[in-house]
Design an enzyme around this catalytic site. Sequence first.
Site: not given
Ligand code: C5P
Length: 227
Positions: A68, A59, A30, A61, A208, A118, A63-66
């Site tokens: 774009t 990753d 990722k 994410k 991590r 989250t 987010y913009d006008i369709p």
């Molecule tokens: O280090 P860890 O295992 O917590 O990393 C989780 C990864 O997933 C990070 O890159 C974090 O930005 C991403 N992420 C997340 N929660 C989300 C969306 C993405 O932890 N809702």
Amino acid sequence: MKLCVALDLPDKKENLKLAKEIKDFDIWLKVGLRSFIRDGRNFLEELKSINPDFNIFLDLKLYDIPNTMADAAEEIAKMGVEMFNVHASSGKVAMETVMKRLEKFEKRPIVLAVTALTSFDNESFRKIYGEDIDKKASEFAVDAYRCGLDGVVCSVYESKKIKSATSEKFITLTPGIRPFGEEAGDQKRVADIKTAKENMVDFIVVGRPVYKADNPKDIVGKILTKL
Ligand code: C5P
């Protein structure tokens, strides 16, 4: 279930070193906003030169006008990454426009929708979206499904519910995984591999617990035996 390792180390050199250490496994990587803004497509090419079979999840994410978003999606598809994501809250027209634009590719990337970030608690989420997180996240997942996206980024604990509201084949990708019950860090709702499996998750994202381990190769190998 597949493993996606988050390349969240602070610089390119360290991320490449980690990728080299785990290059012999059948895994996904990722690449997030920070790395991509700093190191660009060159970084993706370097990852592929380490192992051409690495699958890359970009990753960003969107987010913009369709229009774009569709332009950006097309450029992402041209780069040859295997998966990317958009915000479901960008709306149904935007998601449909993205999927329509990708039709011209013989092999297009998997497209996922982010339902609710989250980092929101219910109150701050309600201020923006006017509904409770759980309800709205499920609605967003159904929107994404109807617009032809392949799946969503969600919590392990929402995976089953989303699949029953959409389809078993609708992909769920879940961060916050602590494979063997490791320290949660800043994650509020963590789950181990067993729980992810029970909830029919398709992709687990692990950051991590892999890159902070003394031996990332060992831990990746260990995770893969449990999937
Ligand atoms: O280090 P860890 O295992 O917590 O990393 C989780 C990864 O997933 C990070 O890159 C974090 O930005 C991403 N992420 C997340 N929660 C989300 C969306 C993405 O932890 N809702």
